[in-house]
Design a protein around this motif. Structure first.
Motif, PDB file in Angstrom:
ATOM      1  N   ALA A 193      10.208  84.547  43.771  1.00 27.46           N
ATOM      2  CA  ALA A 193      11.199  85.369  43.071  1.00 27.46           C
ATOM      3  C   ALA A 193      10.556  86.429  42.191  1.00 27.46           C
ATOM      4  O   ALA A 193      11.168  87.460  41.886  1.00 27.46           O
ATOM      5  N   ILE A 194       9.348  86.171  41.740  1.00 28.60           N
ATOM      6  CA  ILE A 194       8.601  87.143  40.930  1.00 28.60           C
ATOM      7  C   ILE A 194       7.309  87.459  41.664  1.00 28.60           C
ATOM      8  O   ILE A 194       6.596  86.554  42.096  1.00 28.60           O
ATOM      9  N   ASN A 195       6.982  88.730  41.796  1.00 28.21           N
ATOM     10  CA  ASN A 195       5.747  89.166  42.444  1.00 28.21           C
ATOM     11  C   ASN A 195       5.016  90.109  41.499  1.00 28.21           C
ATOM     12  O   ASN A 195       5.434  91.242  41.281  1.00 28.21           O
ATOM     13  N   THR A 196       3.912  89.625  40.939  1.00 35.08           N
ATOM     14  CA  THR A 196       3.169  90.419  39.953  1.00 35.08           C
ATOM     15  C   THR A 196       1.989  91.159  40.566  1.00 35.08           C
ATOM     16  O   THR A 196       1.139  91.686  39.833  1.00 35.08           O
ATOM     17  N   THR A 197       1.901  91.200  41.891  1.00 33.24           N
ATOM     18  CA  THR A 197       0.796  91.899  42.545  1.00 33.24           C
ATOM     19  C   THR A 197       0.676  93.327  42.019  1.00 33.24           C
ATOM     20  O   THR A 197       1.646  94.084  42.000  1.00 33.24           O
ATOM     21  N   GLY A 198      -0.518  93.683  41.575  1.00 32.04           N
ATOM     22  CA  GLY A 198      -0.764  95.035  41.085  1.00 32.04           C
ATOM     23  C   GLY A 198      -0.346  95.274  39.655  1.00 32.04           C
ATOM     24  O   GLY A 198      -0.534  96.371  39.122  1.00 32.04           O
ATOM     25  N   ILE A 232      17.223  84.382  33.778  1.00 28.67           N
ATOM     26  CA  ILE A 232      15.901  84.367  33.139  1.00 28.67           C
ATOM     27  C   ILE A 232      14.962  83.654  34.106  1.00 28.67           C
ATOM     28  O   ILE A 232      15.015  82.437  34.269  1.00 28.67           O
ATOM     29  N   LEU A 233      14.120  84.427  34.778  1.00 27.91           N
ATOM     30  CA  LEU A 233      13.174  83.882  35.740  1.00 27.91           C
ATOM     31  C   LEU A 233      11.823  83.699  35.052  1.00 27.91           C
ATOM     32  O   LEU A 233      11.303  84.634  34.438  1.00 27.91           O
ATOM     33  N   VAL A 234      11.268  82.510  35.135  1.00 26.15           N
ATOM     34  CA  VAL A 234      10.002  82.215  34.458  1.00 26.15           C
ATOM     35  C   VAL A 234       9.019  81.651  35.483  1.00 26.15           C
ATOM     36  O   VAL A 234       9.293  80.647  36.137  1.00 26.15           O
ATOM     37  N   GLU A 235       7.898  82.304  35.633  1.00 20.48           N
ATOM     38  CA  GLU A 235       6.821  81.832  36.511  1.00 20.48           C
ATOM     39  C   GLU A 235       5.531  81.777  35.712  1.00 20.48           C
ATOM     40  O   GLU A 235       5.265  82.639  34.860  1.00 20.48           O
ATOM     41  N   CYS A 236       4.716  80.768  35.966  1.00 20.79           N
ATOM     42  CA  CYS A 236       3.410  80.652  35.304  1.00 20.79           C
ATOM     43  C   CYS A 236       2.383  80.176  36.320  1.00 20.79           C
ATOM     44  O   CYS A 236       2.565  79.133  36.950  1.00 20.79           O
ATOM     45  N   ASP A 237       1.322  80.938  36.499  1.00 19.36           N
ATOM     46  CA  ASP A 237       0.182  80.523  37.309  1.00 19.36           C
ATOM     47  C   ASP A 237      -0.929  80.064  36.378  1.00 19.36           C
ATOM     48  O   ASP A 237      -1.375  80.828  35.511  1.00 19.36           O
ATOM     49  N   GLY A 293      12.615  93.592  34.884  1.00 22.64           N
ATOM     50  CA  GLY A 293      13.965  93.153  35.177  1.00 22.64           C
ATOM     51  C   GLY A 293      14.985  93.642  34.151  1.00 22.64           C
ATOM     52  O   GLY A 293      14.658  93.922  32.996  1.00 22.64           O
ATOM     53  N   SER A 294      16.210  93.762  34.601  1.00 20.11           N
ATOM     54  CA  SER A 294      17.307  94.155  33.712  1.00 20.11           C
ATOM     55  C   SER A 294      18.620  93.769  34.377  1.00 20.11           C
ATOM     56  O   SER A 294      18.695  93.548  35.584  1.00 20.11           O
ATOM     57  N   GLY A 295      19.643  93.676  33.591  1.00 18.10           N
ATOM     58  CA  GLY A 295      20.964  93.360  34.118  1.00 18.10           C
ATOM     59  C   GLY A 295      22.029  93.634  33.068  1.00 18.10           C
ATOM     60  O   GLY A 295      21.735  93.763  31.882  1.00 18.10           O
ATOM     61  N   SER A 296      23.250  93.756  33.535  1.00 19.22           N
ATOM     62  CA  SER A 296      24.370  93.933  32.608  1.00 19.22           C
ATOM     63  C   SER A 296      25.608  93.257  33.192  1.00 19.22           C
ATOM     64  O   SER A 296      25.757  93.152  34.424  1.00 19.22           O
ATOM     65  N   TYR A 297      26.459  92.805  32.302  1.00 19.43           N
ATOM     66  CA  TYR A 297      27.691  92.139  32.745  1.00 19.43           C
ATOM     67  C   TYR A 297      28.807  92.427  31.752  1.00 19.43           C
ATOM     68  O   TYR A 297      28.576  92.479  30.537  1.00 19.43           O
ATOM     69  N   SER A 298      29.975  92.593  32.301  1.00 17.45           N
ATOM     70  CA  SER A 298      31.165  92.662  31.450  1.00 17.45           C
ATOM     71  C   SER A 298      32.315  92.011  32.207  1.00 17.45           C
ATOM     72  O   SER A 298      32.345  91.983  33.441  1.00 17.45           O
ATOM     73  N   GLY A 299      33.285  91.441  31.480  1.00 15.82           N
ATOM     74  CA  GLY A 299      34.414  90.784  32.119  1.00 15.82           C
ATOM     75  C   GLY A 299      35.444  90.351  31.090  1.00 15.82           C
ATOM     76  O   GLY A 299      35.246  90.499  29.884  1.00 15.82           O
TER      77      GLY A 299
END
Length: 263
Positions: free
Chosen positions: A44-49, A93-98, A67-73
């Motif tokens: 889901a996350i690609n930090t290549t480069g 909120i996507l969290v990856e740790c190598d 990343g960014s996003g917006s919502y209204s309702g």
């Protein structure tokens, strides 16, 4: 793996010294090097480069965010809950740790000179030196001494004693004559975290065959398997000349190495 520390023994002499660091390119098969490939554990996350250039991308601590996003309702009480007005981007909120497999070591008292003025009365204390060191790791490692580049074969090593047969090889005598045909035995023992000095557990190449002709101390035997993090690592070096050993200069220069256990 980079060979960091060398053992050199001269004139009934044993000596260890540090080799200069070699230039390296960014490794492709580290945890960071696998980003964006099928081997990556979280696509889901690609930090290549996006990391530091070169080897620093795999060897330093860093983070990258995007990343960014917006919502209204409006909220509905009829069981549908939120009625969307606009939903763009990604609000997860996507969290990856190598975490890389890590090793660090230090070595002190590693340049040793033995002088045997009287081989007949030389005691164990005269023939033994201790090389001190530390390690830091998050993975069980075999600790070893590599004899790559020498003429030594498996039959020259006694696992039960740590003795290298004919390990100390002559160079010149007091008259400057070649004594390369002369030799005597030398012994290597290892301990971690102040434990008992241990004989090596195996001889051969390290993980992936990258460290040939090595004496190895297993992490299960040294205790590293249950003592990850920071610790101490000491080598006992004992020269074993006989009372009638020919006079002159003798030397040996193997290398301290390490290799991970593989799953």
């Amino acid at each position: 793996m980079k060979k960091i520390v060398a053992l050199v023994i001269a004139i009934a002499v044993v000596g260890l010294f540090t080799l200069p660091a070699m230039a390296q390119t960014a490794p492709a098969n580290t945890a960071y090097g696998q980003e964006g490939t099928a081997a990556d554990g979280y696509g889901a996350i690609n930090t290549t480069g996006h990391g530091p250039e070169g080897i620093a991308g795999s060897t330093t601590n860093w983070k990258w965010q995007t990343g960014s996003g917006s919502y209204s309702g409006v909220y509905s009480w009829d069981g549908t809950a939120w009625v969307d007005i606009a939903d763009t981007g990604n609000s997860k909120i996507l969290v990856e740790c190598d975490i890389e497999m890590y090793w660090s070591e230090t070595t002190t008292n590693n340049e040793i000179y033995f002088h045997i003025g009287n081989p007949v009365t030389a005691t164990d204390a005269d023939k033994i030196a201790i090389v001190n060191g530390t390690y830091a790791t998050n993975h069980p490692m075999y600790v070893g001494i590599s004899f790559d580049g020498t003429t030594k074969v498996e039959a020259d090593f006694e696992l039960g004693t740590g003795i290298v047969k004919g390990g100390m090889v002559g160079t010149k005598d007091i008259g400057g004559r070649d004594i390369s045909g002369q030799n005597f035995d030398v012994m290597f023992l290892c301990r971690l975290n102040g434990g008992t000095y241990l004989t090596p557990t195996s001889f051969g190449a390290g993980a992936h065959g990258t460290e040939p002709a090595c004496l190895w101390w297993s992490p299960a035997v040294t205790g590293m398997a249950t003592a990850l993090g920071n610790g101490t690592m000491d080598f006992l070096v004992k020269i074993l000349p006989g009372a009638s050993q020919a006079d002159g200069n003798y030397k040996l220069d193997p290398v301290i190495v390490r290799a991970p256990t593989l799953y």
